[in-house]
Design an enzyme around this catalytic site. Structure first.
Site, mmCIF file in Angstrom:
data_model
loop_
_atom_site.group_PDB
_atom_site.id
_atom_site.type_symbol
_atom_site.label_atom_id
_atom_site.label_comp_id
_atom_site.label_asym_id
_atom_site.label_seq_id
_atom_site.Cartn_x
_atom_site.Cartn_y
_atom_site.Cartn_z
ATOM 1 N N GLU A 222 -0.103 -9.666 -0.320
ATOM 2 C CA GLU A 222 -1.487 -10.043 0.014
ATOM 3 C C GLU A 222 -2.346 -10.144 -1.246
ATOM 4 O O GLU A 222 -3.185 -11.040 -1.369
ATOM 5 C CB GLU A 222 -2.067 -9.025 1.007
ATOM 6 N N GLU B 124 5.453 -4.966 7.008
ATOM 7 C CA GLU B 124 4.721 -3.907 7.720
ATOM 8 C C GLU B 124 5.265 -3.647 9.116
ATOM 9 O O GLU B 124 5.225 -2.535 9.632
ATOM 10 C CB GLU B 124 3.228 -4.286 7.824
ATOM 11 N N GLY C 169 0.855 -5.229 1.007
ATOM 12 C CA GLY C 169 -0.383 -5.411 0.243
ATOM 13 C C GLY C 169 -0.146 -6.079 -1.103
ATOM 14 O O GLY C 169 -1.050 -6.717 -1.643
ATOM 15 N N ALA D 21 0.858 -1.183 0.000
ATOM 16 C CA ALA D 21 0.000 0.000 0.000
ATOM 17 C C ALA D 21 0.897 1.236 0.000
ATOM 18 O O ALA D 21 2.051 1.194 0.438
ATOM 19 C CB ALA D 21 -0.899 -0.010 1.226
#
Ligand code: DAK
Length: 261
Positions: free
Chosen positions: A116, A136, A113, A69
């Site tokens: 993911e 993260e 992300g 992200a």
């Protein structure tokens, strides 16, 4: 005019084609912002609804599938704004609604992300330059789009803990060994291999492809007995399709099956 955050194309000349979605923020290593995720969600649902599309490929650039992200966006939030705005959640679940097979074609970084997103796809093809991870923790947060849930299911708890708690990256070989990656392909063959797989899937019977995906996914959600029952019901349902007649007749007649829409 601003560059589009995704590019789309369709490949193949049969009844059904493979749609390719290319994440397109190369300078930011395809960092995922709302605009990109909105475009990705819209394209996925559009291709899923398009009868001329049999399979979808998501890819990025040579250097990055997606580096996570957009940290510039995340950095602007505190707890209240993250919680009340349901921070970057919009459209992240769209991919789960897609019934057609989705292939992730990963080169370079698939982090946070990005990792993911790859894990939400059905098949993950990776080049030997690919690197996966959930870094993260190094930003003072934890994965937020399923990393702590899908990674242990893919690679087991011990390796997932190792990755999530340290934020270290794993290379393609380790990712394939541990079950996150379906197959490693040469860097210059990534799209050719993804499209070849797409072509194979597009030529199969549509109902059996959707049922196979639905049934495998059930194994993630349901206890074994429920999953087995779902599989059995879908298996029986296949006998009501023209594809089952054609597939079996073709085998017995020693010819290639032709699955029609
Ligand atoms: N966000 C924004 N910009 C990024 C970025 C990111 N995630 N990753 C890279 N960039 C930008 C860099 O800032 C740099 O920009 P300029 O300085 O050129 O303007 C450019 O991309 C090139 O990056 P580097 O110069 O850093 O390139 P290197 O080759 O040196 O390093 C790297 C590559 C991938 C190792 C490094 O860029 C890096 O560590 N990036 C951050 C990786 C990361 O921490 N990712 C996790 C982010 S948190 C959720 C959904 C999703 C999420 C959470 C919740 N919900 C649905 C609720 C996801 C969260 C995350 O992913």
């Amino acid at each position: 005019m601003a560059e589009p955050t995704i590019l789309t194309a369709q490949h193949g000349d049969g009844d059904r084609r493979t749609a390719v979605i290319t994440l397109n923020r190369p300078k930011q290593l395809n960092a995922l912002n709302d605009e990109l995720m909105d475009a990705l969600g819209e394209a996925l649902l559009r291709f899923d609804a398009d009868p001329a599309v049999g399979c979808i490929v998501i890819t990025g650039s040579e250097k990055a599938f997606a580096a996570g992200a957009d940290i510039g966006v995340l950095a602007q939030h505190d707890f209240i704004s993250a919680y009340t705005s349901d921070l970057i959640t919009r459209n992240w679940e769209h991919i789960r609604r897609v019934r057609k097979p989705v292939i992730a074609a990963v080169s370079g970084f698939a982090l946070g992300g990005g990792c993911e997103l790859a894990m939400m796809c059905d098949v993950v093809l990776a080049t030997d330059t690919a690197k996966f991870g959930q870094p993260e923790i190094k930003l003072g947060i934890i994965p937020g789009a399923g990393g702590t849930q899908r990674l242990p299911r893919a690679v087991g708890k011990a390796k997932a803990m190792d990755l999530v708690l340290s934020g270290r990256l794993m290379d393609a070989a380790e990712a394939e060994r541990s079950g996150l990656v379906s197959r490693i392909v040469p860097a210059d063959r990534l799209m050719a291999e993804a499209l070849a797989l797409g072509e194979v899937i597009c030529a199969l019977g549509e109902a059996s492809v959707l049922a196979a995906k639905e049934s495998v996914n059930r194994s993630y959600e349901a206890p074994l007995s429920d999953g087995i029952l779902t599989e059995r019901r879908l298996f029986h349902a296949m006998f009501g399709t023209p594809d089952q007649k054609e597939g079996m007749e073709a085998f017995l007649a020693k010819r290639k099956p032709v699955f029609k829409r």
